[in-house]
Write a protein that holds these residues in place. Structure first.
Motif, PDB file in Angstrom:
ATOM      1  N   ALA A   1      39.151   0.351 -26.579  1.00  7.94           N
ATOM      2  CA  ALA A   1      39.592   0.494 -25.202  1.00  7.94           C
ATOM      3  C   ALA A   1      38.811  -0.483 -24.324  1.00  7.94           C
ATOM      4  O   ALA A   1      37.646  -0.754 -24.576  1.00  7.94           O
ATOM      5  N   ASN A   2      39.488  -0.965 -23.309  1.00  5.88           N
ATOM      6  CA  ASN A   2      38.887  -1.934 -22.393  1.00  5.88           C
ATOM      7  C   ASN A   2      39.542  -1.751 -21.031  1.00  5.88           C
ATOM      8  O   ASN A   2      40.757  -1.865 -20.927  1.00  5.88           O
ATOM      9  N   GLN A   3      38.751  -1.441 -20.033  1.00  2.00           N
ATOM     10  CA  GLN A   3      39.295  -1.273 -18.689  1.00  2.00           C
ATOM     11  C   GLN A   3      38.392  -1.970 -17.677  1.00  2.00           C
ATOM     12  O   GLN A   3      37.170  -1.952 -17.816  1.00  2.00           O
ATOM     13  N   VAL A   4      39.018  -2.558 -16.670  1.00  2.00           N
ATOM     14  CA  VAL A   4      38.284  -3.121 -15.547  1.00  2.00           C
ATOM     15  C   VAL A   4      38.487  -2.184 -14.372  1.00  2.00           C
ATOM     16  O   VAL A   4      39.626  -1.889 -13.992  1.00  2.00           O
ATOM     17  N   LEU A   5      37.395  -1.680 -13.848  1.00  2.00           N
ATOM     18  CA  LEU A   5      37.418  -0.761 -12.714  1.00  2.00           C
ATOM     19  C   LEU A   5      37.134  -1.560 -11.453  1.00  2.00           C
ATOM     20  O   LEU A   5      36.130  -2.280 -11.380  1.00  2.00           O
ATOM     21  N   ASP A  38      31.961  -0.318 -33.132  1.00  2.00           N
ATOM     22  CA  ASP A  38      31.280   0.879 -33.635  1.00  2.00           C
ATOM     23  C   ASP A  38      31.567   2.124 -32.790  1.00  2.00           C
ATOM     24  O   ASP A  38      31.007   3.184 -33.041  1.00  2.00           O
ATOM     25  N   GLY A  39      32.410   1.975 -31.775  1.00  2.00           N
ATOM     26  CA  GLY A  39      32.747   3.109 -30.920  1.00  2.00           C
ATOM     27  C   GLY A  39      31.803   3.322 -29.753  1.00  2.00           C
ATOM     28  O   GLY A  39      31.957   4.268 -28.986  1.00  2.00           O
ATOM     29  N   GLN A  40      30.822   2.434 -29.604  1.00  4.13           N
ATOM     30  CA  GLN A  40      29.894   2.516 -28.474  1.00  4.13           C
ATOM     31  C   GLN A  40      30.589   2.009 -27.211  1.00  4.13           C
ATOM     32  O   GLN A  40      31.245   0.973 -27.242  1.00  4.13           O
ATOM     33  N   VAL A  41      30.456   2.738 -26.122  1.00  5.87           N
ATOM     34  CA  VAL A  41      31.061   2.332 -24.853  1.00  5.87           C
ATOM     35  C   VAL A  41      30.006   1.622 -24.019  1.00  5.87           C
ATOM     36  O   VAL A  41      28.860   2.074 -23.919  1.00  5.87           O
ATOM     37  N   TRP A  42      30.411   0.512 -23.430  1.00  9.16           N
ATOM     38  CA  TRP A  42      29.519  -0.320 -22.625  1.00  9.16           C
ATOM     39  C   TRP A  42      30.097  -0.501 -21.233  1.00  9.16           C
ATOM     40  O   TRP A  42      31.312  -0.516 -21.052  1.00  9.16           O
ATOM     41  N   LEU A  43      29.217  -0.686 -20.265  1.00  8.16           N
ATOM     42  CA  LEU A  43      29.600  -1.025 -18.899  1.00  8.16           C
ATOM     43  C   LEU A  43      28.982  -2.376 -18.571  1.00  8.16           C
ATOM     44  O   LEU A  43      27.801  -2.605 -18.855  1.00  8.16           O
ATOM     45  N   ALA A  44      29.766  -3.262 -18.004  1.00  8.37           N
ATOM     46  CA  ALA A  44      29.266  -4.590 -17.664  1.00  8.37           C
ATOM     47  C   ALA A  44      29.731  -4.975 -16.267  1.00  8.37           C
ATOM     48  O   ALA A  44      30.849  -4.648 -15.864  1.00  8.37           O
TER      49      ALA A  44
END
Length: 80
Positions: A1-5, A38-44
């Motif tokens: 999953a990839n979303q831009v907030l 690996d299923g780790q969620v990141w915020l950038a």
């Protein structure tokens, strides 16, 4: 999953654009949330001070520290 907030606050964005109207090219602020293999969620996100550094007087304005604080609070709350 990839979303831009995408989120903004006129009380922060307007003063930056009053200093240099080109700040509107980089506002509102954005945070990308993505999941790695690996299923780790990141915020950038990009530091507003660096993003607006090439604009006349914007990166040194007090409003930039408020933007940085807002991004830090938002991402810290999301990471919990």
């Amino acid at each position: 999953a990839n979303q831009v907030l995408i989120f903004g606050n006129p009380a922060l964005g307007t003063p930056a654009m009053q200093i240099d109207p080109r700040a509107g090219l980089f506002l509102p602020l954005k945070v990308q949330a993505y999941e790695d293999a690996d299923g780790q969620v990141w915020l950038a996100y990009e530091d507003p001070k660096e993003t607006l550094d090439d604009l006349n007087g914007v990166s040194d304005a007090p409003v930039i520290e408020k933007m940085r604080g807002a991004l830090a609070k938002l991402t810290a709350a999301a990471a919990q």
